[in-house]
Design a protein around this motif. Structure first.
Motif, PDB file in Angstrom:
ATOM      1  N   THR A  15     -21.701  65.061  47.221  1.00  0.00           N
ATOM      2  CA  THR A  15     -22.475  66.074  46.487  1.00  0.00           C
ATOM      3  C   THR A  15     -23.824  65.481  46.068  1.00  0.00           C
ATOM      4  OG1 THR A  15     -20.348  66.459  45.430  1.00  0.00           O
ATOM      5  CG2 THR A  15     -22.206  67.780  44.650  1.00  0.00           C
ATOM      6  N   PRO A  16     -24.943  66.045  46.534  1.00  0.00           N
ATOM      7  CA  PRO A  16     -26.220  65.512  46.045  1.00  0.00           C
ATOM      8  C   PRO A  16     -26.384  65.917  44.580  1.00  0.00           C
ATOM      9  CG  PRO A  16     -26.563  67.228  47.706  1.00  0.00           C
ATOM     10  CD  PRO A  16     -25.112  67.196  47.399  1.00  0.00           C
ATOM     11  N   ARG A  17     -26.560  64.974  43.698  1.00  0.00           N
ATOM     12  CA  ARG A  17     -26.628  65.332  42.279  1.00  0.00           C
ATOM     13  C   ARG A  17     -27.545  64.384  41.508  1.00  0.00           C
ATOM     14  NH1 ARG A  17     -22.034  62.597  43.394  1.00  0.00           N
ATOM     15  NH2 ARG A  17     -21.297  61.133  41.827  1.00  0.00           N
ATOM     16  N   ASP A  18     -28.771  64.227  42.024  1.00  0.00           N
ATOM     17  CA  ASP A  18     -29.755  63.451  41.258  1.00  0.00           C
ATOM     18  C   ASP A  18     -29.913  64.076  39.882  1.00  0.00           C
ATOM     19  OD1 ASP A  18     -30.127  61.812  43.370  1.00  0.00           O
ATOM     20  OD2 ASP A  18     -31.937  62.812  44.119  1.00  0.00           O
ATOM     21  N   ILE A  19     -29.808  65.407  39.876  1.00  0.00           N
ATOM     22  CA  ILE A  19     -29.814  66.116  38.597  1.00  0.00           C
ATOM     23  C   ILE A  19     -28.515  66.915  38.545  1.00  0.00           C
ATOM     24  CG2 ILE A  19     -30.968  67.861  37.190  1.00  0.00           C
ATOM     25  CD1 ILE A  19     -33.591  67.076  38.543  1.00  0.00           C
ATOM     26  N   ASN A  20     -27.724  66.653  37.524  1.00  0.00           N
ATOM     27  CA  ASN A  20     -26.434  67.343  37.411  1.00  0.00           C
ATOM     28  C   ASN A  20     -26.436  68.233  36.181  1.00  0.00           C
ATOM     29  OD1 ASN A  20     -23.795  68.151  37.476  1.00  0.00           O
ATOM     30  ND2 ASN A  20     -22.929  66.103  37.770  1.00  0.00           N
ATOM     31  N   LYS A 355     -23.384  79.307  34.085  1.00  0.00           N
ATOM     32  CA  LYS A 355     -23.600  78.436  32.935  1.00  0.00           C
ATOM     33  C   LYS A 355     -24.055  77.072  33.407  1.00  0.00           C
ATOM     34  CE  LYS A 355     -18.620  77.705  32.463  1.00  0.00           C
ATOM     35  NZ  LYS A 355     -17.471  77.604  31.564  1.00  0.00           N
ATOM     36  N   ILE A 356     -24.858  76.437  32.571  1.00  0.00           N
ATOM     37  CA  ILE A 356     -25.318  75.087  32.871  1.00  0.00           C
ATOM     38  C   ILE A 356     -25.288  74.267  31.581  1.00  0.00           C
ATOM     39  CG2 ILE A 356     -26.796  75.618  34.853  1.00  0.00           C
ATOM     40  CD1 ILE A 356     -29.169  75.739  33.014  1.00  0.00           C
ATOM     41  N   SER A 357     -25.332  72.955  31.757  1.00  0.00           N
ATOM     42  CA  SER A 357     -25.406  72.061  30.605  1.00  0.00           C
ATOM     43  C   SER A 357     -26.574  71.122  30.802  1.00  0.00           C
ATOM     44  CB  SER A 357     -24.111  71.256  30.493  1.00  0.00           C
ATOM     45  OG  SER A 357     -24.344  70.061  29.775  1.00  0.00           O
ATOM     46  N   THR A 358     -27.319  70.904  29.719  1.00  0.00           N
ATOM     47  CA  THR A 358     -28.486  70.019  29.784  1.00  0.00           C
ATOM     48  C   THR A 358     -28.163  68.632  29.226  1.00  0.00           C
ATOM     49  OG1 THR A 358     -29.147  70.918  27.636  1.00  0.00           O
ATOM     50  CG2 THR A 358     -30.169  71.890  29.589  1.00  0.00           C
ATOM     51  N   PHE A 359     -26.898  68.380  28.915  1.00  0.00           N
ATOM     52  CA  PHE A 359     -26.543  67.151  28.191  1.00  0.00           C
ATOM     53  C   PHE A 359     -26.904  65.890  28.979  1.00  0.00           C
ATOM     54  CE2 PHE A 359     -23.717  63.855  26.518  1.00  0.00           C
ATOM     55  CZ  PHE A 359     -24.094  63.918  25.197  1.00  0.00           C
ATOM     56  N   GLY A 360     -27.698  65.041  28.346  1.00  0.00           N
ATOM     57  CA  GLY A 360     -28.047  63.750  28.936  1.00  0.00           C
ATOM     58  C   GLY A 360     -29.018  63.836  30.106  1.00  0.00           C
ATOM     59  N   VAL A 361     -29.483  65.027  30.439  1.00  0.00           N
ATOM     60  CA  VAL A 361     -30.342  65.168  31.623  1.00  0.00           C
ATOM     61  C   VAL A 361     -31.760  64.675  31.310  1.00  0.00           C
ATOM     62  CG1 VAL A 361     -31.271  66.801  33.330  1.00  0.00           C
ATOM     63  CG2 VAL A 361     -28.938  67.092  32.474  1.00  0.00           C
ATOM     64  N   GLY A 362     -32.220  64.933  30.109  1.00  0.00           N
ATOM     65  CA  GLY A 362     -33.549  64.442  29.708  1.00  0.00           C
ATOM     66  C   GLY A 362     -34.634  65.436  30.073  1.00  0.00           C
ATOM     67  N   ARG A 363     -35.722  65.397  29.277  1.00  0.00           N
ATOM     68  CA  ARG A 363     -36.773  66.397  29.413  1.00  0.00           C
ATOM     69  C   ARG A 363     -37.466  66.345  30.784  1.00  0.00           C
ATOM     70  NH1 ARG A 363     -39.774  69.370  25.544  1.00  0.00           N
ATOM     71  NH2 ARG A 363     -37.918  69.309  24.252  1.00  0.00           N
ATOM     72  N   GLU A 364     -37.634  65.145  31.319  1.00  0.00           N
ATOM     73  CA  GLU A 364     -38.365  65.044  32.585  1.00  0.00           C
ATOM     74  C   GLU A 364     -37.615  65.784  33.701  1.00  0.00           C
ATOM     75  OE1 GLU A 364     -39.420  61.011  33.520  1.00  0.00           O
ATOM     76  OE2 GLU A 364     -39.905  61.623  35.584  1.00  0.00           O
ATOM     77  N   LYS A 365     -36.328  65.498  33.802  1.00  0.00           N
ATOM     78  CA  LYS A 365     -35.541  66.165  34.860  1.00  0.00           C
ATOM     79  C   LYS A 365     -35.381  67.651  34.560  1.00  0.00           C
ATOM     80  CE  LYS A 365     -33.055  62.281  36.820  1.00  0.00           C
ATOM     81  NZ  LYS A 365     -31.768  61.625  37.029  1.00  0.00           N
TER      82      LYS A 365
END
Ligand SMILES: Cc1ncc(COP(=O)(O)O)c(C=O)c1O
Length: 383
Positions: A15-20, A355-365
């Motif tokens: 699974t490509p997941r640079d951003i999860n 639904k999505i979660s932004t946890f730990g992803v960081g503002r840049e991503k």
């Protein structure tokens, strides 16, 4: 031998997941320490080298200190045990506190595993009605109404009350303290399902008024699952943590021992990082990031449902602009476009609601995510 073995053995996860953004996964990404621990403790019953008969009593590695000192302080509870998941923690409470045929009141946003745990314990469930769209809130009034209905229909209060805090659909945080007071005023023990709270945000069972709490290691504590935590108050510990009469070190609801290998060691390995990230100031940054992305997506015509302003990283969106595109193309276009950008987490085929979660992803991503939505909408609307 007729088994085709060629498809088994080591399998690469592709699974490509640079951003999860997958709500199931963002809080469970392993720390480097946990990744290392997985390798170190992956063999056999690895933690049992010096075991005296019960997992939580193991001194080397320091499981005893983790379970009896660190976790009770972290969760704000008198007693903690490790389970194989949040659902096992909930089941242990239901099975020990209630009798077959009893009633459990739970919020209408409860996770399926709460209902299935109740079914396995042969209990009846009364769901608290949620408010209609777009908020889907669990209010004190509706909670009280559900308790009254059980009393009226059965002649006695429910044996247990459960609140999902926050719920796993909308990321709503109900007024848990008020609900706890209501529940206790009715003489009912109170279980808080903190699968999306414990390990992400400040959480203290005593302050919330919970008699029991359930947490999920693979969901919110950067542990390699299946693993969870169960917190119990002094009052109920003799019931929930009752020991076997035949095997005196073994707790019945835990079937003697639970996470006896790499799962507990990854949880311990990640704990210092998890402790830090759940501090109020760090959690506040996560909430701000979630609100920021919500505002960006709303500018594109999506609509965030649930609490507003939002107080958690898990968010549910109604995305009519994307749904309309799917009607002209196909329902997998969003998945394909996100995958091409290595953004994982929106289920294949979903466009109208997700639904999505932004946890730990960081503002840049998250900026890359916002741009991806913008580009995709522009690209298809230009066609
Ligand atoms: C709100 C909620 N509670 C509990 C669970 C189950 O957690 P576990 O896998 O640790 O049993 C989930 C899993 O998705 C969840 O979303």
């Amino acid at each position: 031998m007729s088994i085709n073995l060629s498809k088994f053995g080591f399998i690469k996860r592709d699974t490509p997941r640079d951003i999860n953004l997958d709500p199931l996964q963002t809080g469970g990404v392993l720390t480097p320490e946990a990744r290392h621990a997985l390798q170190e403790w992956g063999d056999e019953y690895s933690v049992c080298d010096y075991c005296g008969g019960a997992l939580d009593e193991i001194k080397t590695p320091p499981i005893y200190d983790f379970v009896h000192k660190a976790l009770p302080e972290f969760l704000g509870c008198d007693h903690v045990r490790i389970t194989n998941g949040a659902r096992e923690a909930k089941f242990a409470v239901m099975h020990s506190i209630c009798k077959e045929g009893d009633w459990v009141v739970m919020d209408g946003n409860a996770h399926y595993s709460s209902l299935v745990a109740a079914q396995r314990a042969r209990l009846n469930v009364k769901l608290v009605e949620k408010t209609p769209a777009p908020e889907y809130k669990i209010t004190l009034e509706k909670y009280a109404q559900a308790i009254e209905e059980v009393k009226r229909e059965t002649g006695r209060p429910p044996a247990l009350a459960l609140l999902t805090y926050p719920d796993g659909n909308y990321g709503n945080l109900a007024d848990v303290k008020a609900i706890s007071r209501l529940v206790h005023d009715n003489g009912i023990p109170f279980l808080v399902n903190g699968a999306y709270a414990i390990g992400r945000m400040p959480f203290n069972a005593k302050e919330l008024g919970a008699d029991f709490v359930a947490g999920s290691g693979h969901k919110s504590m950067s542990a390699s699952g299946p693993i969870g935590v169960l917190g119990v108050s002094e009052e109920y510990a003799p019931i929930v943590l009752e020991k076997s009469k035949t095997h005196k070190t073994k707790e019945i609801e835990l079937l003697g021992c639970t996470a006896r290998g790499a799962t507990i060691m990854t949880m311990i390995a990640s704990f210092p990082a998890v402790y830090e990230r759940a501090r109020p100031e760090n959690w506040q940054k996560e909430v701000e990031n979630a609100r920021w992305l919500s505002a960006q997506l709303e500018n594109l015509g999506l609509r965030q449902m649930g609490d507003k302003p939002h107080n958690h990283d898990l968010m549910f969106f109604e995305a009519m602009p994307l749904y309309e595109i799917s009607q002209k193309t196909d329902r997998y276009f969003l998945y394909r476009e996100m995958k091409a950008r290595s953004i994982h987490g929106i289920k294949p085929g979903l466009t109208k609601n997700f639904k999505i979660s932004t946890f730990g992803v960081g503002r840049e991503k998250l900026g890359i995510v916002a741009d991806a939505f913008k580009e995709i909408i522009k690209k298809y609307n230009a066609c």
